[in-house]
Motif scaffolding. Structure first.
Motif, short mmCIF file in Angstrom:
data_model
loop_
_atom_site.label_atom_id
_atom_site.label_comp_id
_atom_site.label_asym_id
_atom_site.label_seq_id
_atom_site.Cartn_x
_atom_site.Cartn_y
_atom_site.Cartn_z
N LYS A 11 0.87 -1.18 0.00
CA LYS A 11 0.00 0.00 0.00
C LYS A 11 0.91 1.23 0.00
N PRO A 12 0.45 2.36 -0.51
CA PRO A 12 1.30 3.56 -0.52
C PRO A 12 1.72 3.96 0.89
N LEU A 13 2.93 4.48 1.00
CA LEU A 13 3.40 5.04 2.26
C LEU A 13 2.66 6.34 2.52
N GLU A 14 2.59 6.75 3.77
CA GLU A 14 1.91 8.00 4.11
C GLU A 14 2.52 9.16 3.32
N GLY A 15 1.66 9.94 2.69
CA GLY A 15 2.10 11.07 1.89
C GLY A 15 2.29 10.77 0.42
N ASP A 16 2.29 9.47 0.05
CA ASP A 16 2.40 9.08 -1.35
C ASP A 16 1.02 8.74 -1.89
N CYS A 17 0.85 8.92 -3.21
CA CYS A 17 -0.47 8.71 -3.80
C CYS A 17 -0.71 7.28 -4.26
N CYS A 18 0.37 6.52 -4.52
CA CYS A 18 0.18 5.17 -5.04
C CYS A 18 1.42 4.32 -4.75
N VAL A 19 1.33 3.03 -5.04
CA VAL A 19 2.45 2.14 -4.77
C VAL A 19 3.68 2.47 -5.61
N TYR A 20 3.48 3.01 -6.80
CA TYR A 20 4.64 3.37 -7.64
C TYR A 20 5.42 4.52 -7.03
N CYS A 21 4.72 5.48 -6.44
CA CYS A 21 5.41 6.60 -5.80
C CYS A 21 6.14 6.16 -4.54
N SER A 22 5.71 5.07 -3.92
CA SER A 22 6.33 4.58 -2.69
C SER A 22 7.45 3.57 -2.91
N TYR A 23 7.28 2.66 -3.88
CA TYR A 23 8.17 1.50 -3.96
C TYR A 23 8.86 1.30 -5.31
N ALA A 24 8.67 2.21 -6.24
CA ALA A 24 9.19 1.98 -7.58
C ALA A 24 10.25 3.00 -7.99
N THR A 25 10.91 2.71 -9.09
CA THR A 25 12.00 3.56 -9.58
C THR A 25 11.49 4.81 -10.29
N VAL A 26 10.26 4.77 -10.79
CA VAL A 26 9.68 5.90 -11.51
C VAL A 26 8.31 6.19 -10.90
N PRO A 27 8.01 7.44 -10.55
CA PRO A 27 6.68 7.75 -10.00
C PRO A 27 5.59 7.60 -11.05
N CYS A 28 4.35 7.59 -10.61
CA CYS A 28 3.22 7.40 -11.51
C CYS A 28 3.12 8.52 -12.55
N PRO A 29 2.43 8.25 -13.68
CA PRO A 29 2.33 9.24 -14.76
C PRO A 29 1.82 10.61 -14.34
N PRO A 30 0.75 10.73 -13.52
CA PRO A 30 0.31 12.09 -13.14
C PRO A 30 1.40 12.87 -12.39
N ILE A 31 2.12 12.22 -11.52
CA ILE A 31 3.19 12.90 -10.79
C ILE A 31 4.31 13.30 -11.74
N GLN A 32 4.63 12.45 -12.70
CA GLN A 32 5.65 12.79 -13.71
C GLN A 32 5.25 14.05 -14.49
N GLU A 33 3.95 14.21 -14.71
CA GLU A 33 3.44 15.36 -15.46
C GLU A 33 3.25 16.59 -14.59
N GLY A 34 3.56 16.48 -13.30
CA GLY A 34 3.42 17.62 -12.41
C GLY A 34 2.00 17.86 -11.94
N LYS A 35 1.15 16.84 -12.07
CA LYS A 35 -0.25 16.95 -11.63
C LYS A 35 -0.38 16.21 -10.31
N SER A 36 -1.50 16.43 -9.63
CA SER A 36 -1.77 15.63 -8.44
C SER A 36 -2.37 14.32 -8.91
N CYS A 37 -1.98 13.27 -8.27
CA CYS A 37 -2.46 11.95 -8.66
C CYS A 37 -3.90 11.76 -8.21
#
Length: 74
Positions: A46-72
């Motif tokens: 599950k996402p860590l506190e303050g992260d929007c998804c598992v990719y933002c917490s545990y992966a090498t690349v954040p999720c697409p909305p975050i990459q685009e500078g948007k809120s997930c």
């Protein structure tokens, strides 16, 4: 000339914090992924506190909305 939207990376490598298993996955572009089951130990991530998804917490690349500078998932 390419726009920022075309530069979004869709593959990211997740690392399970429980067993250390590493796997590359394709991230969804139309939804946040709040849960991910490790393919090795079956721990549900599950996402860590303050992260929007598992990719933002545990992966090498954040999720697409975050990459685009948007809120997930806004």
């Amino acid at each position: 000339m390419a726009t920022e939207a075309t530069k979004v990376v869709l593959e990211s490598t997740l690392t399970c914090p429980s067993c250390g298993h590493v796997g590359t996955e394709t991230m969804p572009t139309d939804a946040c992924q709040w849960f991910y089951e490790c393919k090795y130990c079956q721990t549900v991530l599950k996402p860590l506190e303050g992260d929007c998804c598992v990719y933002c917490s545990y992966a090498t690349v954040p999720c697409p909305p975050i990459q685009e500078g948007k809120s997930c998932c806004a």
